[in-house]
Design a protein around this motif. Structure first.
Motif, PDB file in Angstrom:
ATOM      1  N   ALA A   1       3.996  13.180   0.718  1.00 35.36           N
ATOM      2  CA  ALA A   1       4.656  14.462   0.960  1.00 35.36           C
ATOM      3  C   ALA A   1       5.566  14.383   2.176  1.00 35.36           C
ATOM      4  O   ALA A   1       6.659  14.941   2.183  1.00 35.36           O
ATOM      5  CB  ALA A   1       3.607  15.559   1.156  1.00 35.36           C
ATOM      6  N   GLU A   2       5.120  13.686   3.214  1.00 36.05           N
ATOM      7  CA  GLU A   2       5.877  13.595   4.462  1.00 36.05           C
ATOM      8  C   GLU A   2       6.401  12.178   4.640  1.00 36.05           C
ATOM      9  O   GLU A   2       5.786  11.364   5.325  1.00 36.05           O
ATOM     10  CB  GLU A   2       4.987  13.991   5.640  1.00 36.05           C
ATOM     11  N   ARG A   3       7.527  11.896   4.070  1.00 34.72           N
ATOM     12  CA  ARG A   3       8.060  10.528   4.109  1.00 34.72           C
ATOM     13  C   ARG A   3       8.571  10.122   5.484  1.00 34.72           C
ATOM     14  O   ARG A   3       8.730   8.952   5.753  1.00 34.72           O
ATOM     15  CB  ARG A   3       9.153  10.378   3.060  1.00 34.72           C
ATOM     16  N   GLU A   4       8.796  11.087   6.375  1.00 30.09           N
ATOM     17  CA  GLU A   4       9.228  10.741   7.731  1.00 30.09           C
ATOM     18  C   GLU A   4       8.080  10.145   8.541  1.00 30.09           C
ATOM     19  O   GLU A   4       8.306   9.540   9.581  1.00 30.09           O
ATOM     20  CB  GLU A   4       9.819  11.954   8.464  1.00 30.09           C
ATOM     21  N   LYS A   5       6.860  10.272   8.039  1.00 25.44           N
ATOM     22  CA  LYS A   5       5.701   9.704   8.733  1.00 25.44           C
ATOM     23  C   LYS A   5       5.298   8.339   8.171  1.00 25.44           C
ATOM     24  O   LYS A   5       4.237   7.826   8.508  1.00 25.44           O
ATOM     25  CB  LYS A   5       4.521  10.657   8.648  1.00 25.44           C
ATOM     26  N   VAL A   6       6.144   7.763   7.340  1.00 30.02           N
ATOM     27  CA  VAL A   6       5.805   6.487   6.726  1.00 30.02           C
ATOM     28  C   VAL A   6       5.817   5.352   7.757  1.00 30.02           C
ATOM     29  O   VAL A   6       4.934   4.495   7.736  1.00 30.02           O
ATOM     30  CB  VAL A   6       6.748   6.170   5.538  1.00 30.02           C
ATOM     31  N   LEU A   7       6.781   5.343   8.664  1.00 31.27           N
ATOM     32  CA  LEU A   7       6.843   4.265   9.655  1.00 31.27           C
ATOM     33  C   LEU A   7       5.613   4.244  10.569  1.00 31.27           C
ATOM     34  O   LEU A   7       5.021   3.174  10.753  1.00 31.27           O
ATOM     35  CB  LEU A   7       8.134   4.334  10.470  1.00 31.27           C
ATOM     36  N   PRO A   8       5.170   5.374  11.125  1.00 30.31           N
ATOM     37  CA  PRO A   8       3.911   5.333  11.890  1.00 30.31           C
ATOM     38  C   PRO A   8       2.729   4.863  11.041  1.00 30.31           C
ATOM     39  O   PRO A   8       1.857   4.145  11.518  1.00 30.31           O
ATOM     40  CB  PRO A   8       3.716   6.774  12.361  1.00 30.31           C
TER      41      PRO A   8
ATOM     42  N   ALA B   1       0.831  -1.205   0.000  1.00 27.57           N
ATOM     43  CA  ALA B   1       0.000   0.000   0.000  1.00 27.57           C
ATOM     44  C   ALA B   1       0.868   1.260   0.000  1.00 27.57           C
ATOM     45  O   ALA B   1       0.579   2.219  -0.719  1.00 27.57           O
ATOM     46  CB  ALA B   1      -0.932  -0.004   1.207  1.00 27.57           C
ATOM     47  N   VAL B   2       1.938   1.253   0.793  1.00 27.01           N
ATOM     48  CA  VAL B   2       2.844   2.407   0.819  1.00 27.01           C
ATOM     49  C   VAL B   2       3.541   2.551  -0.530  1.00 27.01           C
ATOM     50  O   VAL B   2       3.675   3.660  -1.053  1.00 27.01           O
ATOM     51  CB  VAL B   2       3.883   2.268   1.956  1.00 27.01           C
ATOM     52  N   TYR B   3       3.956   1.448  -1.098  1.00 27.04           N
ATOM     53  CA  TYR B   3       4.662   1.502  -2.390  1.00 27.04           C
ATOM     54  C   TYR B   3       3.769   2.104  -3.478  1.00 27.04           C
ATOM     55  O   TYR B   3       4.234   2.910  -4.291  1.00 27.04           O
ATOM     56  CB  TYR B   3       5.119   0.096  -2.787  1.00 27.04           C
ATOM     57  N   ARG B   4       2.492   1.732  -3.475  1.00 25.20           N
ATOM     58  CA  ARG B   4       1.562   2.275  -4.484  1.00 25.20           C
ATOM     59  C   ARG B   4       1.415   3.782  -4.355  1.00 25.20           C
ATOM     60  O   ARG B   4       1.177   4.470  -5.340  1.00 25.20           O
ATOM     61  CB  ARG B   4       0.192   1.605  -4.351  1.00 25.20           C
ATOM     62  N   ARG B   5       1.566   4.305  -3.141  1.00 25.07           N
ATOM     63  CA  ARG B   5       1.383   5.748  -2.900  1.00 25.07           C
ATOM     64  C   ARG B   5       2.706   6.506  -2.765  1.00 25.07           C
ATOM     65  O   ARG B   5       2.698   7.684  -2.465  1.00 25.07           O
ATOM     66  CB  ARG B   5       0.561   5.942  -1.629  1.00 25.07           C
ATOM     67  N   TRP B   6       3.813   5.837  -2.938  1.00 18.90           N
ATOM     68  CA  TRP B   6       5.131   6.401  -2.654  1.00 18.90           C
ATOM     69  C   TRP B   6       5.368   7.729  -3.363  1.00 18.90           C
ATOM     70  O   TRP B   6       5.860   8.685  -2.759  1.00 18.90           O
ATOM     71  CB  TRP B   6       6.217   5.390  -3.005  1.00 18.90           C
TER      72      TRP B   6
END
Length: 157
Positions: free
Chosen positions: A45-52, A36-41
């Motif tokens: 805009a805020e990639r530092e919030k990807v882990l949460p 899901a993250v890869y599809r929206r990569w």
């Protein structure tokens, strides 16, 4: 994305394993979250919030698994499928199995709060963000979970 996957996949699989109860489901949930993250990569805009976001996606994926299992149990009866594979036994070890089963028996929200706090070592604010609740709810939920866990483990001794 590759660096994120290599750095956090195992922790997320362990998180999902503690919430879902079996390794195959845990791996599927984590893989779905990364997909899901890869599809929206490209739109993030805020990639530092990807882990949460990934943590929240894994928790939501585990919730969906529990809902599906609940529906399936209604139709085929209340048979519990054994989930202890050889890999799971090695992952947990004999000394941890008792605690794992006690945590697994907690209500969903209490189980999530304890796993996020004591397994991933997240702060109350981070747990609140991942679970989508207030910090006060995190505190009270974790407190109730610890009391229930202590009572269950005392009964077994």
């Amino acid at each position: 994305m590759t660096e994120l996957f290599l750095a956090h996949r195992l922790d997320l699989v362990r998180l999902a394993f503690l919430l879902a109860g079996d390794q195959e489901t845990a791996e599927d949930v984590v893989q779905d979250a990364f997909a899901a993250v890869y599809r929206r990569w490209s739109r993030l805009a805020e990639r530092e919030k990807v882990l949460p976001y990934l943590r929240a996606a894994v928790i939501n994926g585990c919730r969906m698994v529990h809902r599906r299992r609940s529906v399936a149990r209604r139709f085929r009866g209340d048979r519990e499928v054994p989930f202890w594979s050889a890999e799971a036994a090695v992952l947990l070890g004999e000394s941890r199995r008792e605690v794992f089963l006690a945590v697994r028996a907690l209500p969903r929200r209490q189980r999530e709060a304890l796993v996020l706090r004591y397994y991933l070592d997240l702060s109350e604010a981070e747990i609140a963000e991942v679970m989508g609740v207030s910090r006060g709810t995190v505190k009270s939920t974790a407190s109730r979970a610890l009391r229930a866990l202590a009572a269950t483990l005392q009964e077994e001794r």
